[in-house]
Design a protein around this motif. Structure first.
Motif, short mmCIF file in Angstrom:
data_model
loop_
_atom_site.label_atom_id
_atom_site.label_comp_id
_atom_site.label_asym_id
_atom_site.label_seq_id
_atom_site.Cartn_x
_atom_site.Cartn_y
_atom_site.Cartn_z
N GLN A 59 0.83 -1.20 0.00
CA GLN A 59 0.00 0.00 0.00
C GLN A 59 0.87 1.26 0.00
O GLN A 59 0.56 2.24 -0.67
CB GLN A 59 -0.94 -0.01 1.21
N GLU A 131 -4.44 -2.47 -1.94
CA GLU A 131 -5.11 -1.19 -2.26
C GLU A 131 -4.52 -0.56 -3.54
O GLU A 131 -4.04 0.57 -3.52
CB GLU A 131 -4.99 -0.21 -1.09
N SER A 134 -5.78 3.01 -4.66
CA SER A 134 -5.70 4.13 -3.73
C SER A 134 -5.08 5.34 -4.43
O SER A 134 -3.99 5.26 -4.98
CB SER A 134 -4.85 3.74 -2.51
N THR A 162 -8.60 -4.72 -1.15
CA THR A 162 -9.20 -3.45 -1.54
C THR A 162 -10.45 -3.12 -0.74
O THR A 162 -11.15 -4.02 -0.27
CB THR A 162 -9.53 -3.45 -3.05
#
Length: 206
Positions: A59, A131, A134, A162
């Motif tokens: 992430q 993610e 993002s 996610t």
């Protein structure tokens, strides 16, 4: 003890702290607590061996960007560097105009896509994305979803952690739902699975 589909796009959902990223790091062999074996295509892989067949985009992508240019970032992930192929990957993610830019000079969403490009270039059998949308706008989310579908079509097994319902609906074929460190549900994204995913997102505010 878990049986997972191969060559599919598996969405990993659950509230913050449910164990999603820990599961991913253990399966990739990146966590010191990682034990057990992964069996695939008749072969068994311990934690050390799994690091050679898995690739994880974290992430916090700033920890995964090392080189002086976007193009070099993709090239270092290749077993045999191929500039033409690297440029094709960058083009698929709308990054080719930035090939000579320093990765750290890019926006957050662009950095995310550079890390995804590096994962694709690695040609590993199993890819994890934590993610991946993002910081991305809708258009670039759709580009990422299309790339993930193409990877799956090529036989790569893709895991996506996610909270992005649109991404799940766009490309995921299966779901693993984590809650309090355990798997609370595992199911395909058929009509029943779709209802369960939507109910979770509407009920959790994820």
């Amino acid at each position: 003890d878990l049986t997972l589909p191969q060559g599919e796009i598996i969405g990993i959902i659950g509230n913050n702290g449910a164990g999603k990223s820990t599961f991913a790091r253990c399966l990739c062999g990146l966590d010191k607590k990682a034990k057990g074996m992964l069996e695939m295509d008749g072969a068994s892989y311990d934690a050390k061996q799994r690091r050679h067949i898995c690739y994880m985009v974290m992430q916090e992508v700033n920890h995964q960007l090392f080189t002086e240019t976007v193009l070099d970032e993709v090239l270092i992930s290749m077993e045999e560097p191929d500039t033409k192929q690297a440029e094709e990957i960058l083009a698929r993610l709308d990054l080719l105009p930035f090939r000579d830019r320093h990765p750290m000079s890019l926006s957050g969403g662009q950095k995310q896509r550079v890390a995804i490009a590096s994962a694709i270039a690695s040609k590993r059998s199993i890819l994890f994305f934590d993610e991946p949308t993002s910081g991305l706008d809708y258009r670039h989310m759709k580009e990422v979803a299309a790339v993930l579908r193409q990877l799956s079509a090529e036989g790569v097994t893709v895991y996506v952690i996610t909270h992005d319902l649109e991404l799940l609906l766009d490309c995921c074929t299966d779901i693993i739902h984590f809650a309090q460190g355990n798997i609370a549900g595992q199911y395909p994204m058929d009509a029943g699975g779709l209802s369960r995913v939507c109910a979770y997102f509407m009920g959790s505010g994820a």
